[in-house]
Write a protein that holds these residues in place. Structure first.
Motif, PDB file in Angstrom:
ATOM      1  N   HIS A  48      15.389   1.161  -3.117  1.00  0.00           N
ATOM      2  CA  HIS A  48      14.828   1.809  -2.025  1.00  0.00           C
ATOM      3  C   HIS A  48      15.505   3.387  -1.815  1.00  0.00           C
ATOM      4  N   GLY A  49      14.622   4.193  -1.637  1.00  0.00           N
ATOM      5  CA  GLY A  49      14.761   5.586  -1.395  1.00  0.00           C
ATOM      6  C   GLY A  49      15.491   5.890  -0.256  1.00  0.00           C
ATOM      7  N   PRO A  50      16.017   7.004   0.083  1.00  0.00           N
ATOM      8  CA  PRO A  50      15.409   8.233  -0.676  1.00  0.00           C
ATOM      9  C   PRO A  50      16.110   8.200  -1.976  1.00  0.00           C
ATOM     10  N   GLU A  87       9.848   6.822   3.797  1.00  0.00           N
ATOM     11  CA  GLU A  87      10.131   5.359   3.117  1.00  0.00           C
ATOM     12  C   GLU A  87       9.606   5.557   1.820  1.00  0.00           C
ATOM     13  N   SER A  88      10.634   4.780   0.941  1.00  0.00           N
ATOM     14  CA  SER A  88       9.949   5.038  -0.481  1.00  0.00           C
ATOM     15  C   SER A  88      10.623   3.754  -1.348  1.00  0.00           C
ATOM     16  N   ARG A  89      10.055   3.312  -2.406  1.00  0.00           N
ATOM     17  CA  ARG A  89      10.638   2.309  -3.182  1.00  0.00           C
ATOM     18  C   ARG A  89      10.168   2.402  -4.606  1.00  0.00           C
ATOM     19  N   LEU A  90      10.976   2.033  -5.496  1.00  0.00           N
ATOM     20  CA  LEU A  90      10.875   2.004  -6.863  1.00  0.00           C
ATOM     21  C   LEU A  90      10.920   0.483  -7.425  1.00  0.00           C
ATOM     22  N   VAL A  91       9.681   0.289  -8.171  1.00  0.00           N
ATOM     23  CA  VAL A  91      10.134  -1.112  -8.886  1.00  0.00           C
ATOM     24  C   VAL A  91       9.970  -0.964 -10.276  1.00  0.00           C
ATOM     25  N   LEU A  92      11.085  -1.556 -10.826  1.00  0.00           N
ATOM     26  CA  LEU A  92      11.102  -1.211 -12.274  1.00  0.00           C
ATOM     27  C   LEU A  92      11.227  -2.833 -12.986  1.00  0.00           C
ATOM     28  N   ARG A 121      -5.274  -1.834  14.104  1.00  0.00           N
ATOM     29  CA  ARG A 121      -5.792  -2.363  12.908  1.00  0.00           C
ATOM     30  C   ARG A 121      -5.252  -1.447  11.637  1.00  0.00           C
ATOM     31  N   ILE A 122      -4.896  -0.219  12.029  1.00  0.00           N
ATOM     32  CA  ILE A 122      -4.540   1.084  11.070  1.00  0.00           C
ATOM     33  C   ILE A 122      -2.918   1.165  10.829  1.00  0.00           C
ATOM     34  N   ASP A 123      -2.326   1.065   9.932  1.00  0.00           N
ATOM     35  CA  ASP A 123      -0.881   1.143   9.822  1.00  0.00           C
ATOM     36  C   ASP A 123      -0.759   2.736   9.104  1.00  0.00           C
ATOM     37  N   ASP A 124      -0.817   2.593   7.788  1.00  0.00           N
ATOM     38  CA  ASP A 124      -0.683   4.107   7.302  1.00  0.00           C
ATOM     39  C   ASP A 124      -1.336   4.053   5.943  1.00  0.00           C
ATOM     40  N   ILE A 125      -1.039   5.043   5.341  1.00  0.00           N
ATOM     41  CA  ILE A 125      -1.712   5.147   3.807  1.00  0.00           C
ATOM     42  C   ILE A 125      -0.409   5.215   2.994  1.00  0.00           C
ATOM     43  N   MET A 126      -0.254   4.147   2.102  1.00  0.00           N
ATOM     44  CA  MET A 126       0.787   4.127   1.181  1.00  0.00           C
ATOM     45  C   MET A 126       0.061   4.769  -0.274  1.00  0.00           C
ATOM     46  N   VAL A 127       0.716   5.547  -0.800  1.00  0.00           N
ATOM     47  CA  VAL A 127       0.476   5.972  -2.208  1.00  0.00           C
ATOM     48  C   VAL A 127       1.424   5.269  -3.251  1.00  0.00           C
ATOM     49  N   SER A 128       0.768   4.750  -4.344  1.00  0.00           N
ATOM     50  CA  SER A 128       1.771   4.538  -5.299  1.00  0.00           C
ATOM     51  C   SER A 128       1.271   5.005  -6.759  1.00  0.00           C
ATOM     52  N   TYR A 129       2.327   5.229  -7.533  1.00  0.00           N
ATOM     53  CA  TYR A 129       2.157   5.761  -8.936  1.00  0.00           C
ATOM     54  C   TYR A 129       2.801   5.016  -9.969  1.00  0.00           C
ATOM     55  N   ALA A 130       1.961   4.471 -11.133  1.00  0.00           N
ATOM     56  CA  ALA A 130       2.486   3.654 -11.686  1.00  0.00           C
ATOM     57  C   ALA A 130       2.318   4.068 -13.064  1.00  0.00           C
ATOM     58  N   ALA A 131       3.631   3.826 -13.855  1.00  0.00           N
ATOM     59  CA  ALA A 131       3.562   4.198 -15.192  1.00  0.00           C
ATOM     60  C   ALA A 131       2.771   3.089 -16.162  1.00  0.00           C
ATOM     61  N   TRP A 162       7.351   0.734 -14.482  1.00  0.00           N
ATOM     62  CA  TRP A 162       8.104   1.050 -13.313  1.00  0.00           C
ATOM     63  C   TRP A 162       6.891   1.613 -12.331  1.00  0.00           C
ATOM     64  N   THR A 163       6.929   1.643 -11.198  1.00  0.00           N
ATOM     65  CA  THR A 163       5.846   1.979  -9.810  1.00  0.00           C
ATOM     66  C   THR A 163       6.724   2.626  -8.654  1.00  0.00           C
ATOM     67  N   LEU A 164       6.174   3.726  -8.402  1.00  0.00           N
ATOM     68  CA  LEU A 164       6.936   4.404  -7.161  1.00  0.00           C
ATOM     69  C   LEU A 164       5.956   4.310  -6.045  1.00  0.00           C
ATOM     70  N   LEU A 165       6.389   3.801  -4.786  1.00  0.00           N
ATOM     71  CA  LEU A 165       5.522   3.529  -3.735  1.00  0.00           C
ATOM     72  C   LEU A 165       6.095   4.245  -2.564  1.00  0.00           C
ATOM     73  N   VAL A 166       5.228   5.001  -1.987  1.00  0.00           N
ATOM     74  CA  VAL A 166       5.566   5.842  -0.769  1.00  0.00           C
ATOM     75  C   VAL A 166       4.908   5.469   0.405  1.00  0.00           C
ATOM     76  N   GLN A 167       5.435   5.228   1.364  1.00  0.00           N
ATOM     77  CA  GLN A 167       4.704   4.670   2.678  1.00  0.00           C
ATOM     78  C   GLN A 167       4.481   5.999   3.747  1.00  0.00           C
ATOM     79  N   ASP A 168       3.475   5.907   4.547  1.00  0.00           N
ATOM     80  CA  ASP A 168       3.264   6.846   5.665  1.00  0.00           C
ATOM     81  C   ASP A 168       3.122   8.371   5.004  1.00  0.00           C
TER      82      ASP A 168
END
Length: 169
Positions: free
Chosen positions: A74-76, A58-63, A118-128, A90-96
């Motif tokens: 929404h990805g892929p 699961e991934s998303r891109l915010v522009l 109480r623990i869902d996942d680790i989301m990683v984001s990368y922002a320009a 822009w920011t790329l967000l990737v879940q799980d």
């Protein structure tokens, strides 16, 4: 509770598939986890982009500029889509990400005192530069760990936030 992926991938999905342009490598990368002294990001921007190209991730891109008009995709994603991103806003967000990258999953070890619900996942984001998701309210616990780059993180006062109706993010 996050949904675990039933199989262990033999190879990281997306490894080497997509590349983030060199001009974006100075951008901020954050991992939602516990602050660890001496932390070094276990995932490169290119690996994150590769994961965002995988159909099972699961991934998303915010522009767009924060506070102005923005677009959510929404990805892929096709690797060419990510390679042609602008230099800013822009920011790329990737879940799980913890389900796919063992080194990222190990960041949960200091939180094992919390019950699993109480623990869902680790989301990683990368922002320009200029990217981000803007001020928002999360309805769950968030542990934040800053990876590469720099970002100003602020925690707001409790209260009633003003929500944007029909916002997709």
């Amino acid at each position: 509770v996050g949904t675990a992926i039933a199989r262990e991938p033999r190879e990281r999905p997306g490894a080497g598939q997509a590349r983030v342009p060199a001009s974006h490598r100075v951008a901020a990368m954050s991992v939602w986890s516990l602050l660890v002294p001496g932390f070094a990001s276990p995932l490169s921007a290119d690996e994150l982009a590769g994961l965002a190209c995988e159909p099972e991730v699961e991934s998303r891109l915010v522009l767009g500029k924060l506070g102005a008009h923005w677009v959510l995709e929404h990805g892929p994603f096709e690797s060419k889509r990510l390679e042609k991103l602008p230099n800013e806003d822009w920011t790329l967000l990737v879940q799980d990400v913890d389900k796919w990258v063992p080194e990222v999953a190990s960041l949960l070890a200091p939180l094992r005192w919390l019950p699993d619900w109480r623990i869902d996942d680790i989301m990683v984001s990368y922002a320009a530069p200029g990217g981000g998701v803007g001020p928002h309210v999360d309805s769950y616990d968030v542990f934040l760990l800053q990876g590469e780059g720099r970002r100003l993180w602020r925690i707001g006062k409790p209260g009633k936030p003003q929500l944007v109706k029909n916002s997709p993010l």
